[in-house]
Design a protein around this motif. Structure first.
Motif, PDB file in Angstrom:
ATOM      1  N   ILE A 164      13.469  36.992  24.651  1.00  0.00           N
ATOM      2  CA  ILE A 164      14.716  37.699  24.940  1.00  0.00           C
ATOM      3  C   ILE A 164      15.062  37.440  26.404  1.00  0.00           C
ATOM      4  N   ALA A 165      16.297  37.039  26.637  1.00  0.00           N
ATOM      5  CA  ALA A 165      16.726  36.741  28.002  1.00  0.00           C
ATOM      6  C   ALA A 165      18.182  37.156  28.174  1.00  0.00           C
ATOM      7  N   GLY A 166      18.592  37.259  29.426  1.00  0.00           N
ATOM      8  CA  GLY A 166      19.961  37.650  29.732  1.00  0.00           C
ATOM      9  C   GLY A 166      20.685  36.608  30.550  1.00  0.00           C
ATOM     10  N   GLY A 167      21.991  36.648  30.417  1.00  0.00           N
ATOM     11  CA  GLY A 167      22.867  35.814  31.225  1.00  0.00           C
ATOM     12  C   GLY A 167      23.992  36.670  31.764  1.00  0.00           C
ATOM     13  N   SER A 168      24.620  36.223  32.828  1.00  0.00           N
ATOM     14  CA  SER A 168      25.620  37.059  33.488  1.00  0.00           C
ATOM     15  C   SER A 168      27.046  36.850  32.979  1.00  0.00           C
ATOM     16  N   ASN A 169      27.301  35.740  32.289  1.00  0.00           N
ATOM     17  CA  ASN A 169      28.640  35.505  31.749  1.00  0.00           C
ATOM     18  C   ASN A 169      28.563  34.511  30.595  1.00  0.00           C
ATOM     19  N   ARG A 170      29.678  34.354  29.913  1.00  0.00           N
ATOM     20  CA  ARG A 170      29.737  33.512  28.705  1.00  0.00           C
ATOM     21  C   ARG A 170      29.290  32.074  28.995  1.00  0.00           C
ATOM     22  N   THR A 171      29.751  31.515  30.098  1.00  0.00           N
ATOM     23  CA  THR A 171      29.417  30.136  30.435  1.00  0.00           C
ATOM     24  C   THR A 171      27.918  29.969  30.660  1.00  0.00           C
ATOM     25  N   GLN A 172      27.315  30.905  31.391  1.00  0.00           N
ATOM     26  CA  GLN A 172      25.880  30.811  31.634  1.00  0.00           C
ATOM     27  C   GLN A 172      25.092  31.000  30.341  1.00  0.00           C
ATOM     28  N   ILE A 173      25.501  31.943  29.524  1.00  0.00           N
ATOM     29  CA  ILE A 173      24.798  32.204  28.269  1.00  0.00           C
ATOM     30  C   ILE A 173      24.826  30.968  27.367  1.00  0.00           C
ATOM     31  N   GLN A 174      25.972  30.306  27.292  1.00  0.00           N
ATOM     32  CA  GLN A 174      26.060  29.074  26.504  1.00  0.00           C
ATOM     33  C   GLN A 174      25.210  27.963  27.126  1.00  0.00           C
ATOM     34  N   ALA A 175      25.199  27.877  28.449  1.00  0.00           N
ATOM     35  CA  ALA A 175      24.377  26.866  29.130  1.00  0.00           C
ATOM     36  C   ALA A 175      22.884  27.121  28.874  1.00  0.00           C
ATOM     37  N   LEU A 176      22.482  28.389  28.869  1.00  0.00           N
ATOM     38  CA  LEU A 176      21.096  28.736  28.549  1.00  0.00           C
ATOM     39  C   LEU A 176      20.745  28.259  27.140  1.00  0.00           C
ATOM     40  N   CYS A 177      21.618  28.531  26.203  1.00  0.00           N
ATOM     41  CA  CYS A 177      21.412  28.111  24.810  1.00  0.00           C
ATOM     42  C   CYS A 177      21.303  26.588  24.717  1.00  0.00           C
ATOM     43  N   ASP A 178      22.245  25.899  25.336  1.00  0.00           N
ATOM     44  CA  ASP A 178      22.250  24.435  25.287  1.00  0.00           C
ATOM     45  C   ASP A 178      20.963  23.860  25.869  1.00  0.00           C
ATOM     46  N   ASN A 179      20.517  24.416  26.987  1.00  0.00           N
ATOM     47  CA  ASN A 179      19.332  23.894  27.658  1.00  0.00           C
ATOM     48  C   ASN A 179      18.066  24.152  26.844  1.00  0.00           C
ATOM     49  N   VAL A 180      17.959  25.327  26.244  1.00  0.00           N
ATOM     50  CA  VAL A 180      16.809  25.626  25.389  1.00  0.00           C
ATOM     51  C   VAL A 180      16.774  24.654  24.209  1.00  0.00           C
ATOM     52  N   GLN A 181      17.922  24.439  23.572  1.00  0.00           N
ATOM     53  CA  GLN A 181      17.958  23.528  22.429  1.00  0.00           C
ATOM     54  C   GLN A 181      17.630  22.096  22.843  1.00  0.00           C
ATOM     55  N   GLU A 182      18.077  21.702  24.018  1.00  0.00           N
ATOM     56  CA  GLU A 182      17.782  20.357  24.506  1.00  0.00           C
ATOM     57  C   GLU A 182      16.290  20.193  24.795  1.00  0.00           C
ATOM     58  N   LYS A 183      15.697  21.162  25.495  1.00  0.00           N
ATOM     59  CA  LYS A 183      14.258  21.094  25.832  1.00  0.00           C
ATOM     60  C   LYS A 183      13.405  21.018  24.573  1.00  0.00           C
ATOM     61  N   LEU A 184      13.676  21.903  23.636  1.00  0.00           N
ATOM     62  CA  LEU A 184      12.880  21.908  22.414  1.00  0.00           C
ATOM     63  C   LEU A 184      13.189  20.695  21.547  1.00  0.00           C
ATOM     64  N   GLY A 185      14.448  20.292  21.513  1.00  0.00           N
ATOM     65  CA  GLY A 185      14.840  19.121  20.730  1.00  0.00           C
ATOM     66  C   GLY A 185      14.142  17.852  21.187  1.00  0.00           C
ATOM     67  N   ARG A 186      14.010  17.676  22.498  1.00  0.00           N
ATOM     68  CA  ARG A 186      13.313  16.498  23.035  1.00  0.00           C
ATOM     69  C   ARG A 186      11.847  16.474  22.621  1.00  0.00           C
ATOM     70  N   ALA A 187      11.288  17.632  22.375  1.00  0.00           N
ATOM     71  CA  ALA A 187       9.894  17.728  21.936  1.00  0.00           C
ATOM     72  C   ALA A 187       9.763  17.683  20.412  1.00  0.00           C
ATOM     73  N   GLY A 188      10.889  17.529  19.723  1.00  0.00           N
ATOM     74  CA  GLY A 188      10.866  17.416  18.272  1.00  0.00           C
ATOM     75  C   GLY A 188      11.067  18.713  17.513  1.00  0.00           C
ATOM     76  N   TYR A 189      11.401  19.791  18.236  1.00  0.00           N
ATOM     77  CA  TYR A 189      11.638  21.081  17.588  1.00  0.00           C
ATOM     78  C   TYR A 189      13.142  21.336  17.516  1.00  0.00           C
ATOM     79  N   LEU A 190      13.675  21.295  16.328  1.00  0.00           N
ATOM     80  CA  LEU A 190      15.106  21.493  16.155  1.00  0.00           C
ATOM     81  C   LEU A 190      15.399  22.906  15.669  1.00  0.00           C
ATOM     82  N   ALA A 191      16.501  23.450  16.153  1.00  0.00           N
ATOM     83  CA  ALA A 191      16.916  24.786  15.727  1.00  0.00           C
ATOM     84  C   ALA A 191      17.307  24.748  14.259  1.00  0.00           C
ATOM     85  N   LYS A 192      16.803  25.710  13.506  1.00  0.00           N
ATOM     86  CA  LYS A 192      17.182  25.844  12.098  1.00  0.00           C
ATOM     87  C   LYS A 192      18.567  26.467  11.984  1.00  0.00           C
ATOM     88  N   GLN A 193      18.877  27.354  12.937  1.00  0.00           N
ATOM     89  CA  GLN A 193      20.148  28.059  12.901  1.00  0.00           C
ATOM     90  C   GLN A 193      20.452  28.617  14.291  1.00  0.00           C
TER      91      GLN A 193
END
Length: 116
Positions: A40-69
């Motif tokens: 569980i994490a927080g962001g201060s605005n919509r842009t940051q929250i989306q950037a957090l999501c994108d970065n998490v998906q990118e980090k895990l995706g590079r390691a072969g872990y893809l988001a199911k949803q």
């Protein structure tokens, strides 16, 4: 390191890279079959929250872990990213207080970031 812990470590890195606020990890293995960990994490605005999501998906995706949803990306007041063994929740301040997942999942074990 088991793959769930590796996934948590990568997700934390992705969140920290984009300056997530108040990162919390809950081990829910003993209380639920839906996943091993909630992050569980927080962001201060919509842009940051989306950037957090994108970065998490990118980090895990590079390691072969893809988001199911992924849910809530467009509104970005609560984004849920389900990787199967871990579920990442990224909130704005208001919705994090409102839904208070740490209280709801208090039967899980709170983990410290340093454990990963």
């Amino acid at each position: 390191m088991n793959h769930s812990k590796e996934m948590v470590k990568l997700a934390i890195e992705g969140l920290e890279d984009k300056k997530a606020e108040d990162i919390s990890i809950i081990d829910i293995q003993e209380v639920s079959v839906m996943a091993d960990y909630f992050i569980i994490a927080g962001g201060s605005n919509r842009t940051q929250i989306q950037a957090l999501c994108d970065n998490v998906q990118e980090k895990l995706g590079r390691a072969g872990y893809l988001a199911k949803q992924t849910e809530g990306y467009d509104t970005a007041n609560w984004i849920l990213i389900d990787f199967g063994d871990i579920i990442v929740h990224i909130f704005d301040k208001e919705n994090r207080l409102l839904y208070d997942l740490e209280r709801i999942w208090r039967d899980g074990k709170r983990m410290d970031i340093s454990e990963f």
